[in-house]
Scaffold this motif. Structure first.
Motif, PDB file in Angstrom:
ATOM      1  N   CYS A 117      60.398  23.367  13.374  1.00 45.63           N
ATOM      2  CA  CYS A 117      60.627  24.709  13.891  1.00 45.63           C
ATOM      3  C   CYS A 117      59.265  25.499  14.240  1.00 45.63           C
ATOM      4  O   CYS A 117      59.335  26.617  14.936  1.00 45.63           O
ATOM      5  CB  CYS A 117      61.475  25.376  12.440  1.00 45.63           C
ATOM      6  SG  CYS A 117      62.991  24.667  12.087  1.00 45.63           S
ATOM      7  N   ALA A 118      58.052  25.079  13.495  1.00 43.24           N
ATOM      8  CA  ALA A 118      56.940  26.109  13.915  1.00 43.24           C
ATOM      9  C   ALA A 118      56.776  25.524  15.311  1.00 43.24           C
ATOM     10  O   ALA A 118      56.174  26.524  16.121  1.00 43.24           O
ATOM     11  CB  ALA A 118      55.902  25.578  12.930  1.00 43.24           C
ATOM     12  N   VAL A 120      47.057  27.181  15.579  1.00 44.28           N
ATOM     13  CA  VAL A 120      47.580  28.236  14.506  1.00 44.28           C
ATOM     14  C   VAL A 120      47.295  27.258  13.279  1.00 44.28           C
ATOM     15  O   VAL A 120      47.957  26.239  13.117  1.00 44.28           O
ATOM     16  CB  VAL A 120      49.105  28.497  14.808  1.00 44.28           C
ATOM     17  CG1 VAL A 120      49.526  29.323  13.737  1.00 44.28           C
ATOM     18  CG2 VAL A 120      49.158  29.034  16.240  1.00 44.28           C
ATOM     19  N   GLU A 121      46.626  28.005  12.493  1.00 45.98           N
ATOM     20  CA  GLU A 121      45.993  27.344  11.118  1.00 45.98           C
ATOM     21  C   GLU A 121      45.705  26.009  11.163  1.00 45.98           C
ATOM     22  O   GLU A 121      44.727  25.678  11.821  1.00 45.98           O
ATOM     23  CB  GLU A 121      47.274  27.369   9.915  1.00 45.98           C
ATOM     24  CG  GLU A 121      47.435  29.020   9.941  1.00 45.98           C
ATOM     25  CD  GLU A 121      48.606  29.364   8.949  1.00 45.98           C
ATOM     26  OE1 GLU A 121      48.977  28.356   8.064  1.00 45.98           O
ATOM     27  OE2 GLU A 121      49.107  30.479   8.800  1.00 45.98           O
ATOM     28  N   VAL A 152      51.107  17.422  19.535  1.00 48.08           N
ATOM     29  CA  VAL A 152      50.843  18.335  18.416  1.00 48.08           C
ATOM     30  C   VAL A 152      50.472  17.687  17.352  1.00 48.08           C
ATOM     31  O   VAL A 152      50.706  16.413  17.062  1.00 48.08           O
ATOM     32  CB  VAL A 152      52.274  18.789  17.737  1.00 48.08           C
ATOM     33  CG1 VAL A 152      52.196  19.559  16.756  1.00 48.08           C
ATOM     34  CG2 VAL A 152      53.085  19.626  19.043  1.00 48.08           C
ATOM     35  N   ASN A 153      49.156  18.065  16.824  1.00 46.70           N
ATOM     36  CA  ASN A 153      48.621  17.859  15.459  1.00 46.70           C
ATOM     37  C   ASN A 153      48.910  18.553  14.501  1.00 46.70           C
ATOM     38  O   ASN A 153      48.534  19.543  14.695  1.00 46.70           O
ATOM     39  CB  ASN A 153      47.022  17.441  15.996  1.00 46.70           C
ATOM     40  CG  ASN A 153      46.603  16.308  16.598  1.00 46.70           C
ATOM     41  OD1 ASN A 153      47.602  15.542  17.221  1.00 46.70           O
ATOM     42  ND2 ASN A 153      45.458  15.848  16.610  1.00 46.70           N
ATOM     43  N   ILE A 175      56.396  28.161  18.457  1.00 44.69           N
ATOM     44  CA  ILE A 175      55.131  28.341  19.390  1.00 44.69           C
ATOM     45  C   ILE A 175      55.465  27.825  20.819  1.00 44.69           C
ATOM     46  O   ILE A 175      55.126  28.603  21.744  1.00 44.69           O
ATOM     47  CB  ILE A 175      54.129  27.298  18.749  1.00 44.69           C
ATOM     48  CG1 ILE A 175      53.672  27.869  17.505  1.00 44.69           C
ATOM     49  CG2 ILE A 175      52.843  27.298  19.958  1.00 44.69           C
ATOM     50  CD1 ILE A 175      52.674  26.927  16.548  1.00 44.69           C
ATOM     51  N   GLY A 176      56.147  26.947  21.171  1.00 41.60           N
ATOM     52  CA  GLY A 176      56.490  26.718  22.427  1.00 41.60           C
ATOM     53  C   GLY A 176      57.426  27.633  23.214  1.00 41.60           C
ATOM     54  O   GLY A 176      57.399  28.104  24.238  1.00 41.60           O
ATOM     55  N   SER A 177      58.186  28.288  22.461  1.00 42.59           N
ATOM     56  CA  SER A 177      59.018  29.620  22.931  1.00 42.59           C
ATOM     57  C   SER A 177      58.144  30.439  23.185  1.00 42.59           C
ATOM     58  O   SER A 177      58.128  31.186  24.510  1.00 42.59           O
ATOM     59  CB  SER A 177      59.925  29.831  22.021  1.00 42.59           C
ATOM     60  OG  SER A 177      60.660  31.074  22.529  1.00 42.59           O
ATOM     61  N   ALA A 178      56.998  30.963  22.553  1.00 45.87           N
ATOM     62  CA  ALA A 178      56.196  31.915  22.665  1.00 45.87           C
ATOM     63  C   ALA A 178      55.377  31.608  23.851  1.00 45.87           C
ATOM     64  O   ALA A 178      55.212  32.549  24.781  1.00 45.87           O
ATOM     65  CB  ALA A 178      55.189  32.125  21.443  1.00 45.87           C
TER      66      ALA A 178
END
Length: 67
Positions: free
Chosen positions: A7-8, A44-45, A65-66, A12-15
């Motif tokens: 979901c995160a 992000v974090e 993505v990591n 991020i992808g949408s933003a």
């Protein structure tokens, strides 16, 4: 990948897609980039996202993505 992580990444992808639609990236205007198709990073974090903006296809591709 956990559901919360998925979901995160979707958020991020949408933003990133919303920014690209306005000709922007997290670092500023996309038109100022001498290599517009380069692989970019956004963090992000503890999450690091590699992505590409392909303007002529009107797409943002998340390559890796990591967590």
């Amino acid at each position: 990948m956990k559901e919360t992580d998925r979901c995160a990444v979707e958020v991020i992808g949408s933003a990133l897609a919303d920014l690209a639609a306005q000709g922007l990236g997290p670092d500023g205007v996309l038109d100022d980039d001498p290599e517009p198709h380069r692989l970019r990073t956004y963090s992000v974090e503890t999450m690091l996202v590699w992505y590409q903006v392909i303007p002529h296809r009107e797409r943002v591709y998340i390559n890796r993505v990591n967590l």
